[in-house]
Design a protein around this motif. Structure first.
Motif, PDB file in Angstrom:
ATOM      1  N   THR A 123       0.857  -1.176   0.000  1.00 30.48           N
ATOM      2  CA  THR A 123       0.000   0.000   0.000  1.00 30.48           C
ATOM      3  C   THR A 123       0.899   1.235   0.000  1.00 30.48           C
ATOM      4  O   THR A 123       2.028   1.188   0.498  1.00 30.48           O
ATOM      5  N   SER A 161      -7.912   3.898   2.772  1.00 29.85           N
ATOM      6  CA  SER A 161      -8.006   3.681   1.326  1.00 29.85           C
ATOM      7  C   SER A 161      -9.108   4.563   0.777  1.00 29.85           C
ATOM      8  O   SER A 161     -10.219   4.571   1.298  1.00 29.85           O
ATOM      9  N   GLU A 197      -4.520   6.277  -1.613  1.00 27.18           N
ATOM     10  CA  GLU A 197      -4.448   6.276  -0.149  1.00 27.18           C
ATOM     11  C   GLU A 197      -4.468   7.705   0.390  1.00 27.18           C
ATOM     12  O   GLU A 197      -3.988   8.634  -0.263  1.00 27.18           O
ATOM     13  N   LYS A 247      -4.578   1.467  -6.054  1.00 29.61           N
ATOM     14  CA  LYS A 247      -5.263   2.028  -4.889  1.00 29.61           C
ATOM     15  C   LYS A 247      -4.803   3.461  -4.690  1.00 29.61           C
ATOM     16  O   LYS A 247      -3.653   3.796  -4.963  1.00 29.61           O
ATOM     17  N   ALA A 297      -9.606   1.457  -2.930  1.00 30.41           N
ATOM     18  CA  ALA A 297      -8.979   0.338  -3.624  1.00 30.41           C
ATOM     19  C   ALA A 297      -9.847  -0.041  -4.825  1.00 30.41           C
ATOM     20  O   ALA A 297     -11.057  -0.199  -4.697  1.00 30.41           O
ATOM     21  N   SER A 316     -12.268  -0.544   1.609  1.00 32.91           N
ATOM     22  CA  SER A 316     -11.444   0.444   2.295  1.00 32.91           C
ATOM     23  C   SER A 316     -11.331   0.107   3.769  1.00 32.91           C
ATOM     24  O   SER A 316     -12.250  -0.469   4.358  1.00 32.91           O
TER      25      SER A 316
END
Length: 423
Positions: free
Chosen positions: A233, A386, A287, A285, A389, A353
């Motif tokens: 991530t 998130s 973030e 993704k 995603a 998320s």
């Protein structure tokens, strides 16, 4: 990493909180307190020896100036004795500190008081639900059939080039991915988050700082020769921007957002529940990360939950928000809210998320601090979420919006995608 002072001040309370996370090695708490006692005792002896060296060294110069050679030689012998003692104590201190550190990094973060007691996902608590579950038309199918029908992704090609769990997005499927990434980034930057495009590999120090090591070695891809890890991530590289940093109180909160591909081995994941885009080894993704004042981190947590919720409302997807129970939480998290979107064709909820407050667990590992108004240095708090995603968002967008006409996209994506329908 937990602070030793937290464990010392109330070890039984700490054991109780660790029990909420179903952590079994509670004896580590007592071992850490005992090792810290030993460390303090050795430190006192070492400091006393150093003070003796300094005092005797000053005395030698004074005696030599007075022509008292015999007394000076005696003082030199005393210094030699203190130095020998100091060397032995330094070695013991280093060994105890290493043992203490290795014990500390095994402990997960303590869960917040609001975290429900439980061991399985079934014991998570639904906080609220939003959106409307659609009624699909008669010929509706699951997203893996739609990906093939509209030539949006090719799993066989991904398997040929890389392996299972690495889909190839093609044509409008690739464009939809790009449209979602751009929309999410614009949504985040409009809310005051500074955009980053980070490296997609990190070193061991970075993976340790955010809590991926030593907890998740088996889930990360590892470039062994270079000792680098492919990121699971964007949280990992972006949070580490402020590793070994002292901020000013007026700099807080720091708000960051980043797009990245994410790489997760997800070993042992098979069966119908991971078909199509439900679980893949590489996915895109976006973030959001905040570094905040400790007094404000729970207000920021609510703000970040509302931010992700607004995204799902804009995408017109039915969702629910869950507060995770202790047994379903991550190693580094103090509290986590999961977002799930309803997949109408699969008739199941899919996680899209997680929004978490780590309090000072990450900042203690990464030495991210700030100076308050009294010029006192404190650990900051970190949070991340998130937003969002892509794989399961794409799955639900395709399934929930399929019609005889084609896939009707939500209005917020029309300008990004350059159209309203995938045909």
């Amino acid at each position: 990493m937990l602070q030793v002072s937290v464990l010392r001040n109330n070890p039984e309370w700490a054991k109780g909180r660790l029990g909420v996370k179903n952590f079994k090695q509670l004896e580590l708490v007592d071992a850490i307190v005992s090792l810290d006692d030993e460390r303090k005792s050795i430190q006192v002896g070492y400091d006393t020896a150093q003070a003796g060296i300094n005092a005797a060294s000053k005395e030698i110069g004074k005696l030599m100036g007075q022509g008292k050679k015999e007394e000076a030689e005696a003082a030199k012998a005393q210094v030699a004795g203190f130095k020998e003692q100091s060397t032995l104590l330094a070695e013991k201190l280093a060994a105890v500190e290493k043992e203490l550190y290795e014990a500390l990094v095994q402990l997960p973060n303590l869960p917040a008081q609001e975290v429900p007691i439980g061991k399985t996902p079934e014991e998570n608590v639904v906080v609220r639900q939003g959106g409307s579950i659609p009624t699909l038309y008669d010929k509706a199918v699951e997203h893996w059939f739609l990906l093939e029908k509209y030539k949006l992704a090719n799993f066989e090609l991904g398997n040929k080039v890389t392996g299972s769990g690495f889909p190839f997005y093609t044509g409008k499927g690739a464009k939809l991915q790009r449209s979602l990434v751009q929309y999410f980034l614009d949504f985040n930057t409009n809310a005051g988050y500074l955009e980053y495009l980070p490296p997609f590999m990190v070193n061991e120090q970075s993976a340790f700082a955010t809590g991926q090591l030593p907890d998740k070695e088996g889930q990360m891809y590892h470039a062994t020769e270079d000792k680098l890890y492919l990121i699971p991530t964007a949280e990992v590289p972006v949070t580490n921007v402020y590793r070994d940093t002292i901020l000013k109180e007026e700099d807080l909160p720091v708000k960051m957002t980043a797009y990245s591909p994410c790489f997760r081995r997800e070993a042992g994941s098979y069966g119908k529940d991971v078909r199509g885009l439900n679980r893949v080894h590489q996915f895109e993704k976006v973030e959001i990360i905040q570094i905040t004042h400790p007094d404000k981190s729970y207000a920021v947590l609510d703000e970040m939950v509302a931010h992700v919720e607004a995204l799902l409302n804009a995408l017109q997807l039915p969702y629910r928000i869950l507060r995770l129970c202790g047994g379903d939480m991550g190693f580094a998290s103090a509290i986590t809210y999961d977002f799930e979107v309803y997949s109408a064709a699969q008739k199941r909820w899919l996680e899209v998320s997680s929004v978490s407050n780590f309090e000072n667990f990450q900042t203690n590992r990464m030495k991210c601090r700030f100076k308050d108004g009294n010029n006192k240095t404190q650990l900051a708090h970190t949070l991340n979420g998130s937003s969002l995603a892509l794989p399961r968002i794409v799955a639900c967008l395709l399934e929930n919006n399929q019609t005889a006409e084609g896939i009707v996209l939500p209005a917020v994506l029309h300008s990004y995608f350059g159209g309203r329908v995938i045909v």
